[in-house]
Design a protein around this motif. Structure first.
Motif, PDB file in Angstrom:
ATOM      1  N   TYR A   2     -10.745  -5.451  -3.257  1.00 31.81           N
ATOM      2  CA  TYR A   2     -11.276  -5.724  -4.245  1.00 31.81           C
ATOM      3  C   TYR A   2     -11.321  -6.810  -5.013  1.00 31.81           C
ATOM      4  O   TYR A   2     -11.210  -7.776  -5.295  1.00 31.81           O
ATOM      5  CB  TYR A   2     -12.047  -4.644  -4.675  1.00 31.81           C
ATOM      6  CG  TYR A   2     -13.126  -3.921  -3.713  1.00 31.81           C
ATOM      7  CD1 TYR A   2     -13.178  -4.498  -2.807  1.00 31.81           C
ATOM      8  CD2 TYR A   2     -12.827  -2.637  -3.899  1.00 31.81           C
ATOM      9  CE1 TYR A   2     -13.958  -3.153  -2.039  1.00 31.81           C
ATOM     10  CE2 TYR A   2     -13.582  -1.256  -3.429  1.00 31.81           C
ATOM     11  CZ  TYR A   2     -13.985  -1.787  -2.304  1.00 31.81           C
ATOM     12  OH  TYR A   2     -14.515  -1.145  -1.400  1.00 31.81           O
ATOM     13  N   ASP A   3     -10.347  -6.409  -5.607  1.00 33.42           N
ATOM     14  CA  ASP A   3      -9.355  -7.451  -6.917  1.00 33.42           C
ATOM     15  C   ASP A   3      -8.473  -8.461  -6.313  1.00 33.42           C
ATOM     16  O   ASP A   3      -8.862 -10.150  -7.155  1.00 33.42           O
ATOM     17  CB  ASP A   3      -8.242  -6.866  -7.457  1.00 33.42           C
ATOM     18  CG  ASP A   3      -8.627  -5.142  -8.272  1.00 33.42           C
ATOM     19  OD1 ASP A   3      -9.664  -5.593  -8.370  1.00 33.42           O
ATOM     20  OD2 ASP A   3      -7.279  -4.879  -8.271  1.00 33.42           O
ATOM     21  N   ALA A   4      -8.101  -8.644  -5.115  1.00 27.44           N
ATOM     22  CA  ALA A   4      -7.622  -9.572  -4.124  1.00 27.44           C
ATOM     23  C   ALA A   4      -9.322 -10.736  -3.947  1.00 27.44           C
ATOM     24  O   ALA A   4      -9.272 -11.637  -3.913  1.00 27.44           O
ATOM     25  CB  ALA A   4      -6.873  -9.569  -3.640  1.00 27.44           C
ATOM     26  N   LEU A   5      -9.923 -10.619  -3.793  1.00 27.72           N
ATOM     27  CA  LEU A   5     -11.434 -10.793  -3.310  1.00 27.72           C
ATOM     28  C   LEU A   5     -12.249 -11.225  -4.373  1.00 27.72           C
ATOM     29  O   LEU A   5     -12.723 -12.912  -3.630  1.00 27.72           O
ATOM     30  CB  LEU A   5     -12.124  -9.695  -2.095  1.00 27.72           C
ATOM     31  CG  LEU A   5     -11.332  -9.682  -0.869  1.00 27.72           C
ATOM     32  CD1 LEU A   5     -12.489  -8.630   0.136  1.00 27.72           C
ATOM     33  CD2 LEU A   5     -11.290 -10.554   0.010  1.00 27.72           C
ATOM     34  N   GLY A   6     -12.116 -10.781  -6.111  1.00 19.89           N
ATOM     35  CA  GLY A   6     -12.874 -11.142  -6.462  1.00 19.89           C
ATOM     36  C   GLY A   6     -13.821 -11.669  -6.793  1.00 19.89           C
ATOM     37  O   GLY A   6     -14.463 -10.513  -6.212  1.00 19.89           O
ATOM     38  N   VAL A  51      -7.679   5.199  -2.560  1.00 19.83           N
ATOM     39  CA  VAL A  51      -9.061   3.978  -3.567  1.00 19.83           C
ATOM     40  C   VAL A  51      -7.944   3.249  -4.186  1.00 19.83           C
ATOM     41  O   VAL A  51      -8.508   2.013  -4.341  1.00 19.83           O
ATOM     42  CB  VAL A  51      -9.634   5.082  -4.435  1.00 19.83           C
ATOM     43  CG1 VAL A  51      -9.608   4.456  -5.397  1.00 19.83           C
ATOM     44  CG2 VAL A  51     -10.421   6.287  -4.333  1.00 19.83           C
ATOM     45  N   ALA A  52      -6.997   3.324  -4.064  1.00 18.20           N
ATOM     46  CA  ALA A  52      -6.041   2.280  -4.880  1.00 18.20           C
ATOM     47  C   ALA A  52      -5.632   1.340  -4.216  1.00 18.20           C
ATOM     48  O   ALA A  52      -6.266  -0.021  -4.767  1.00 18.20           O
ATOM     49  CB  ALA A  52      -4.812   2.860  -5.420  1.00 18.20           C
ATOM     50  N   ARG A  53      -6.217   1.498  -2.750  1.00 18.51           N
ATOM     51  CA  ARG A  53      -5.461   0.826  -1.721  1.00 18.51           C
ATOM     52  C   ARG A  53      -7.098  -0.437  -1.625  1.00 18.51           C
ATOM     53  O   ARG A  53      -6.806  -1.666  -1.476  1.00 18.51           O
ATOM     54  CB  ARG A  53      -5.490   1.139  -0.539  1.00 18.51           C
ATOM     55  CG  ARG A  53      -3.898   1.880  -0.148  1.00 18.51           C
ATOM     56  CD  ARG A  53      -3.901   2.759   1.035  1.00 18.51           C
ATOM     57  NE  ARG A  53      -1.815   3.109   0.486  1.00 18.51           N
ATOM     58  CZ  ARG A  53      -2.129   3.465   1.792  1.00 18.51           C
ATOM     59  NH1 ARG A  53      -2.126   3.766   2.973  1.00 18.51           N
ATOM     60  NH2 ARG A  53      -0.405   4.628   1.759  1.00 18.51           N
ATOM     61  N   PHE A  90       0.748  -1.021  -0.158  1.00 13.87           N
ATOM     62  CA  PHE A  90      -0.462  -0.310  -0.013  1.00 13.87           C
ATOM     63  C   PHE A  90       0.857   1.300  -0.037  1.00 13.87           C
ATOM     64  O   PHE A  90       0.012   2.703   0.168  1.00 13.87           O
ATOM     65  CB  PHE A  90      -0.587  -0.170   1.534  1.00 13.87           C
ATOM     66  CG  PHE A  90      -2.162  -0.765   1.250  1.00 13.87           C
ATOM     67  CD1 PHE A  90      -2.514  -1.538   0.103  1.00 13.87           C
ATOM     68  CD2 PHE A  90      -2.068  -1.361   2.145  1.00 13.87           C
ATOM     69  CE1 PHE A  90      -3.674  -2.970  -0.330  1.00 13.87           C
ATOM     70  CE2 PHE A  90      -3.325  -2.805   2.364  1.00 13.87           C
ATOM     71  CZ  PHE A  90      -3.954  -2.806   1.375  1.00 13.87           C
ATOM     72  N   ALA A  91       2.420   0.506   0.540  1.00 11.99           N
ATOM     73  CA  ALA A  91       2.618   2.454   0.012  1.00 11.99           C
ATOM     74  C   ALA A  91       2.864   3.215  -0.945  1.00 11.99           C
ATOM     75  O   ALA A  91       2.884   2.769  -1.932  1.00 11.99           O
ATOM     76  CB  ALA A  91       4.614   1.698   0.872  1.00 11.99           C
ATOM     77  N   GLY A  92       2.724   4.581  -0.877  1.00 14.75           N
ATOM     78  CA  GLY A  92       2.303   5.425  -2.218  1.00 14.75           C
ATOM     79  C   GLY A  92       1.297   5.166  -3.144  1.00 14.75           C
ATOM     80  O   GLY A  92       1.000   6.167  -3.535  1.00 14.75           O
ATOM     81  N   LYS A  93       0.307   4.730  -2.438  1.00 12.17           N
ATOM     82  CA  LYS A  93      -0.647   4.368  -2.957  1.00 12.17           C
ATOM     83  C   LYS A  93      -1.637   5.374  -1.872  1.00 12.17           C
ATOM     84  O   LYS A  93      -2.107   5.847  -1.294  1.00 12.17           O
ATOM     85  CB  LYS A  93      -1.793   2.900  -3.168  1.00 12.17           C
ATOM     86  CG  LYS A  93      -0.314   1.923  -3.498  1.00 12.17           C
ATOM     87  CD  LYS A  93      -0.901   1.814  -5.378  1.00 12.17           C
ATOM     88  CE  LYS A  93      -0.314   0.688  -5.513  1.00 12.17           C
ATOM     89  NZ  LYS A  93       1.492   0.484  -5.121  1.00 12.17           N
ATOM     90  N   ARG A 101      -3.347   0.992   5.379  1.00 10.35           N
ATOM     91  CA  ARG A 101      -1.977   1.221   5.741  1.00 10.35           C
ATOM     92  C   ARG A 101      -1.046   0.502   5.050  1.00 10.35           C
ATOM     93  O   ARG A 101      -1.046  -0.521   5.174  1.00 10.35           O
ATOM     94  CB  ARG A 101      -1.870   1.767   7.617  1.00 10.35           C
ATOM     95  CG  ARG A 101      -3.359   1.727   7.599  1.00 10.35           C
ATOM     96  CD  ARG A 101      -3.151   2.457   9.526  1.00 10.35           C
ATOM     97  NE  ARG A 101      -3.931   3.183  10.190  1.00 10.35           N
ATOM     98  CZ  ARG A 101      -4.914   2.688  10.620  1.00 10.35           C
ATOM     99  NH1 ARG A 101      -5.619   1.725  10.668  1.00 10.35           N
ATOM    100  NH2 ARG A 101      -6.151   3.759  10.798  1.00 10.35           N
ATOM    101  N   SER A 102      -0.069   1.500   4.800  1.00 13.70           N
ATOM    102  CA  SER A 102       1.140   0.358   4.608  1.00 13.70           C
ATOM    103  C   SER A 102       2.133   0.707   6.122  1.00 13.70           C
ATOM    104  O   SER A 102       1.804   1.875   7.216  1.00 13.70           O
ATOM    105  CB  SER A 102       2.142   1.890   3.957  1.00 13.70           C
ATOM    106  OG  SER A 102       2.125   3.312   4.585  1.00 13.70           O
ATOM    107  N   PRO A 103       3.094  -0.158   6.314  1.00 12.57           N
ATOM    108  CA  PRO A 103       3.593  -0.073   7.271  1.00 12.57           C
ATOM    109  C   PRO A 103       4.272   0.644   8.510  1.00 12.57           C
ATOM    110  O   PRO A 103       4.104   1.892   9.531  1.00 12.57           O
ATOM    111  CB  PRO A 103       4.910  -0.957   7.374  1.00 12.57           C
ATOM    112  CG  PRO A 103       4.457  -2.057   6.218  1.00 12.57           C
ATOM    113  CD  PRO A 103       4.187  -0.802   5.177  1.00 12.57           C
TER     114      PRO A 103
END
Length: 87
Positions: free
Chosen positions: A63-67, A56-58, A50-53, A82-84
């Motif tokens: 959503y893409d991973a959950l299909g 909405v992109a996150r 998620f870094a730099g995203k 969140r990113s670390p």
């Protein structure tokens, strides 16, 4: 395998450092989505992906991973991604 197990399995593609998934379905008893069998979840996930995203992109990555689960089994998903570096 439960729906929660399948969600966690699919999110593994994002290599989360932390993942908390809470089934809030019981809080929505009587709601139209609950009657149709859709589940309500709260997700907190921390991943370097998620870094730099932006938000909405996150969410799109999740959503893409959950299909198809997002269209078939999950009625509502509240997300904190969140990113670390943001902890």
């Amino acid at each position: 395998m439960t729906l929660a197990d399948e969600i966690q399995r699919r999110l593994a593609v994002l290599a989360p450092e932390q993942l908390e998934l809470i089934d809030d379905s019981a809080l929505h008893a009587g709601h139209a989505g609950a009657r149709a069998g859709g589940k309500h979840f709260r997700l907190t996930i921390v991943a370097a992906a998620f870094a730099g995203k932006n938000t909405v992109a996150r969410h799109r990555m999740i959503y893409d991973a959950l299909g198809e689960l997002m269209h078939r089994d999950i009625h509502a998903l509240a997300i904190q991604a969140r990113s670390p570096e943001e902890l």
